[in-house]
Structure formats: C-alpha cells, structure tokens
Write an enzyme that holds these catalytic residues in place. Sequence first.
Site, PDB file in Angstrom:
ATOM      1  CE  LYS A 170      21.297  53.972  54.107  1.00  0.00           C
ATOM      2  NZ  LYS A 170      20.229  53.198  53.385  1.00  0.00           N
ATOM      3  CD  GLU A 243      22.776  67.422  43.550  1.00  0.00           C
ATOM      4  OE1 GLU A 243      21.696  67.837  43.074  1.00  0.00           O
ATOM      5  OE2 GLU A 243      23.789  68.130  43.622  1.00  0.00           O
ATOM      6  CB  CYS A 277      16.156  62.386  40.057  1.00  0.00           C
ATOM      7  SG  CYS A 277      17.693  62.442  39.130  1.00  0.00           S
ATOM      8  CD  GLU A 378      10.573  62.767  42.993  1.00  0.00           C
ATOM      9  OE1 GLU A 378      10.734  62.565  44.218  1.00  0.00           O
ATOM     10  OE2 GLU A 378      11.518  62.830  42.186  1.00  0.00           O
TER      11      GLU A 378
HETATM   12  P1  NAD Z   1      14.970  58.005  49.819  1.00  0.00           P
HETATM   13  O1  NAD Z   1      15.128  59.437  50.166  1.00  0.00           O
HETATM   14  O2  NAD Z   1      13.822  57.269  50.383  1.00  0.00           O
HETATM   15  O3  NAD Z   1      16.279  57.182  50.260  1.00  0.00           O
HETATM   16  C1  NAD Z   1      17.578  57.570  49.842  1.00  0.00           C
HETATM   17  C2  NAD Z   1      18.591  57.027  50.828  1.00  0.00           C
HETATM   18  O4  NAD Z   1      18.405  57.667  52.099  1.00  0.00           O
HETATM   19  C3  NAD Z   1      18.465  55.533  51.078  1.00  0.00           C
HETATM   20  O5  NAD Z   1      19.752  54.976  51.194  1.00  0.00           O
HETATM   21  C4  NAD Z   1      17.720  55.483  52.416  1.00  0.00           C
HETATM   22  O6  NAD Z   1      17.932  54.303  53.149  1.00  0.00           O
HETATM   23  C5  NAD Z   1      18.315  56.677  53.125  1.00  0.00           C
HETATM   24  N1  NAD Z   1      17.488  57.225  54.227  1.00  0.00           N
HETATM   25  C6  NAD Z   1      16.173  57.042  54.463  1.00  0.00           C
HETATM   26  N2  NAD Z   1      15.798  57.735  55.571  1.00  0.00           N
HETATM   27  C7  NAD Z   1      16.899  58.383  56.021  1.00  0.00           C
HETATM   28  C8  NAD Z   1      17.160  59.281  57.105  1.00  0.00           C
HETATM   29  N3  NAD Z   1      16.199  59.666  57.953  1.00  0.00           N
HETATM   30  N4  NAD Z   1      18.413  59.775  57.254  1.00  0.00           N
HETATM   31  C9  NAD Z   1      19.386  59.438  56.387  1.00  0.00           C
HETATM   32  N5  NAD Z   1      19.211  58.583  55.352  1.00  0.00           N
HETATM   33  C10 NAD Z   1      17.981  58.063  55.157  1.00  0.00           C
HETATM   34  O7  NAD Z   1      14.979  57.921  48.210  1.00  0.00           O
HETATM   35  P2  NAD Z   1      14.830  56.639  47.283  1.00  0.00           P
HETATM   36  O8  NAD Z   1      13.432  56.134  47.342  1.00  0.00           O
HETATM   37  O9  NAD Z   1      15.950  55.699  47.534  1.00  0.00           O
HETATM   38  O10 NAD Z   1      15.096  57.309  45.846  1.00  0.00           O
HETATM   39  C11 NAD Z   1      14.132  58.022  45.141  1.00  0.00           C
HETATM   40  C12 NAD Z   1      14.312  59.524  45.345  1.00  0.00           C
HETATM   41  O11 NAD Z   1      15.630  59.906  44.993  1.00  0.00           O
HETATM   42  C13 NAD Z   1      13.409  60.360  44.449  1.00  0.00           C
HETATM   43  O12 NAD Z   1      12.894  61.436  45.194  1.00  0.00           O
HETATM   44  C14 NAD Z   1      14.350  60.852  43.356  1.00  0.00           C
HETATM   45  O13 NAD Z   1      13.948  62.054  42.723  1.00  0.00           O
HETATM   46  C15 NAD Z   1      15.604  61.036  44.130  1.00  0.00           C
HETATM   47  N6  NAD Z   1      16.777  61.020  43.248  1.00  0.00           N
HETATM   48  C16 NAD Z   1      17.407  62.219  43.019  1.00  0.00           C
HETATM   49  C17 NAD Z   1      18.492  62.258  42.158  1.00  0.00           C
HETATM   50  C18 NAD Z   1      19.222  63.551  41.880  1.00  0.00           C
HETATM   51  O14 NAD Z   1      20.343  63.509  41.394  1.00  0.00           O
HETATM   52  N7  NAD Z   1      18.626  64.704  42.160  1.00  0.00           N
HETATM   53  C19 NAD Z   1      18.949  61.083  41.550  1.00  0.00           C
HETATM   54  C20 NAD Z   1      18.282  59.894  41.822  1.00  0.00           C
HETATM   55  C21 NAD Z   1      17.197  59.870  42.680  1.00  0.00           C
END
Ligand code: NAD
Length: 481
Positions: A170, A243, A277, A378
Amino acid sequence: MTANLIGGEWTGAANDRWTERRNPADTREVVASAPDSAAEDARSAVGAVAAGYHEWARTSPERRAEVLDTAATVLERDPEKLATELVAEEGKTLAEALGEVRRTPANLRFYAGEALRLTGRTYPAAGGLVYSARQPVGVVAAITPWNFPLNIPSRKLGPALAAGNGVVFKPSEVTPVLARRLVEALLEAGLPAGAIALVHGGGEVGAALAADDRVGAVTFTGSTTVGGRIHATVGPSRRTQLEMGGKNPVVVLEDADLDRAADIVVRGAFGLSGQACTGTSRVIAHDAVHDELLDRVVRRAERLRVGNGLSEGVQMGPLATREQYDKVREYVRIGIAEGARLHTGGEPPEGTDVRHGHFVRPAVFSGVTPGSRLAQEEVFGPVLGFLRVGSFDEAVRVADGTSYGLSAGIVTPDLARALAFAERVESGLVKVNQPTTGMAMNAPFGGVKDSSTQTSKEQAGEQMTHFYTIDKTVYLTPEAR
Ligand code: NAD
C-alpha cells in the site's frame, strides 16, 4: 494511469473511484490517475495474496535471489526515465531522484543475498536432533510514505520476498506511479503474481490492512501519529515494524570548523526540501559560535536555488503536496508567533516558473526555545531552528528534549566529546561531522522513542530478516520414544 494489482489482474477500485496526482512543481500537469481504493479492495488484496503466495514460499532460495536480482536489473535499464518520473511525481531534484533510483536496485540485490543467507540452528540433544527453522510469516502488509517512493518500499518488499512471504503493498496515495514501477519490475523478473498485490488509496486502505487478521506482519514507515494507530490495531499475535518521524538535532560545539558545520547543517536541513525523516530541524549551537554559524547558514540558505527539480541548477524542489505547503507555512507563522526570529525564507519564491508549484524558500529561525512547538513538533519541510546553549551537557539535554529519537549529529574535531555524545544521546542514529541525512545501505537503520518501535531495524541483514520469518523449533528422534 495506474491501477491496483489483485490476483494478477490490473484493476480499478471496486467503487470505481479515481484520484489524480499532479506535479508539485506545476500543478496544472496531471502525472497520474490512480484508484481511490477502499477497505473492501484491501480485503480482496489480502485474500488474493493469502491464497496465492504459497508457490513463492516453496520456491528455492536461489530462485528468490534470482528474481530480486533481475528486478534490480530491470530498474537499472533506464535510470534517467525513472528519475524524471520521480521528479514529476514527488518533486525531488533530478540529482536527488537519480540517487534514489540507483539505491533501489542496490537494495534489492542486498536482499537477494539475504535470501541465500537465511539459516536456522541446531542444538545439542541426547539421541536426536533439535533444530530451529525459519519460515515465512505469510502475508506481509507494506505501508509506505511518499518521500522515498522507490527506496523505502524496496527495503520492505525486498526482505519480505527474500524470505518467501507474499506482500500486499500500500504505497502513499501521493506516489502511485513509482509504486507501480517497482511492482512491474518484480513481475517482469518472474515474481509469481500470486505473491504480490498493489492497492492504491489512502488511510482507509492502510487501516483495513492493519486490521486484517490474515496479515501476519505490518511493516510501516510514516508519521508517528499513523504509526500509533497501526500499533493499537495490530494485536499481540501479529507483528509490526514502525519507522516514524523525527526532530533531528545537530549540535555544533565551540571548536567546530564553522564553514564545514554550515555545509553539514544546510545539506541536512534543506536537501530533499527538508522532507526527509532524518532531516535536520534543530541546530543546537554553543554560545561562542552561535552567531557566526547562524550568519553562515542564513547566507547559504539564501543562495539555494529553488525551482522545478528538472531545471538546470535547481538545488531545492517543491514540497510534495498542497498539505505539505500549508503545513510549512503554518509552522513559519507559529515560529513567529512564539517569538522566534525569522532570518530568511518561509515564503514562496518569486518568478513565473514557480507560480504554479508548492514552493517555499528555506526558512531559518533563531531564538527558538526548547519547549516551543517549533522545537518539539516535526515540520517535515525546510524550516530550521537555532537553539543557543552554554555547554556540552546542556547541548545533550536539549538534543534529547523531544519525544523523537531518529538521527542526531554533532560537529566537533574533539573525538572524545563526539564519542561521549554518541553514547549519551537518545537517538537510533548518530552522525559525527556528517549531515543527519544519508545512510549506508548495509547498516542498521531506525530510531528510538517515538521514532520507531525498534521491532527490527531496517537495512540490518540478518537482524532484519527476523521480522519477516517465524522461528520454528523441531525435536527429532529416529524412533518413537
Ligand atoms: P503518513 O503517516 O501520513 O502516511 C504513511 C502511509 O500510511 C501512507 O501510505 C498513508 O496512506 C498510510 N496511512 C494513513 N493513515 C493510515 C491509517 N490510519 N492506517 C494505516 N495506514 C495509514 O506519512 P507521510 O506523510 O506519507 O510521510 C511523512 C512521514 O513519514 C513523516 O512523519 C516522516 O518522518 C516519516 N518517515 C519516516 C521514515 C523513517 O524511516 N523513520 C522515513 C520516511 C518518512
């Protein structure tokens, strides 16, 4: 146009709803249209993989390695084309996109090797044998963000498939095209269609995957808020690897070379438009060098060329979405309202070529206080805050003073203090005299505190493949006793 892949068929969502993805550098351009799937599509995908992955699970390790290796070769066929698609869909600069496009096949090759290295153990036993064997978990759900739409999924699909699991992928709703490219490469390389499903859509799809008992493991990268929801959904008998976000500091001590420190800060803070991130969002500077360092960072930020990532000489692309743009502008307002001083940036750049994109100039604040929202939350964009400290101990305390613990940097030639920082700071990754961003592909990756569950670090070879396998202990004697 892209589509879901369920049971080997490319299809729309059951509700036949579609969403458009537009180029963040010029929102007049539609880059893709993808299914806006719902929970029922997620359930169909899980059903298809649960029924179809066994052929892959029975495949020899050699064959699994070969498929991952060939998928890497497919992705290497035309890196420029893939990188250009990545720029148009996500907004990186071409140089940043090429870096990701090169790292992704390298990841797949790394995991191809892991397929051959999965081993069990034998234990001394009287008159027989006790051994442990590694088996696939079954169905793995991989839920990913948009900021590295090839690299992050390859670090999940690679090890999951190397271990013989089936995967429901997904991807972020922001980057459907790149997700499709990864899946296409795997299929072209010979992955049986029953071993993989691709479901486009938003949180409803992710939530349905996490809630589905047929999914044995959920690997997620994204925000701490969503990670928390997933963790609450998946009960004790299934596993999660989360993560999540960061609020990454760089400590600059009074003995640092300030030109080098400024370069390290600017690369970490404004590379990938601050949408990493591990991106630097706090500079914790010793009082003796604070003002000079601030001046150098501000001057470098002002020189950064912001624009379409495909244009020559551009160093910082747009923010990926309108929501990201609004969030960054909002945090700039919050910083000002909290009494921090904005030295540069935080507003859209001027020029006709950037009028239709989500562009914001890199922002640098000073006078940020440790407890303020700008220091705690963040932003995930090009907004950097300076905090002033009077000693090494205070620097460590301030660095640790958030709920996150992903990547922390220190700039100093003093190795004794660098090592003391590495030992004391609450962070999964520590960078000495390097930007907080940019990681080796063969070293464990992941945070502590609200940045990660530490269930199993990514990129960590043997340690990581444990997340994707079940250990079974077998007692064997030649005759019944
Ligand atoms: P997000 O949490 O909004 O979305 C991530 C994924 O989760 C997407 O595919 C989204 O559709 C899905 N999602 C949304 N709501 C959900 C739910 N209730 N249940 C299950 N899945 C759901 O994050 P984003 O905006 O796509 O990415 C940015 C974030 O990701 C930042 O907080 C960043 O720090 C983090 N990030 C972390 C790492 C790491 O390795 N620690 C790497 C890259 C990004």
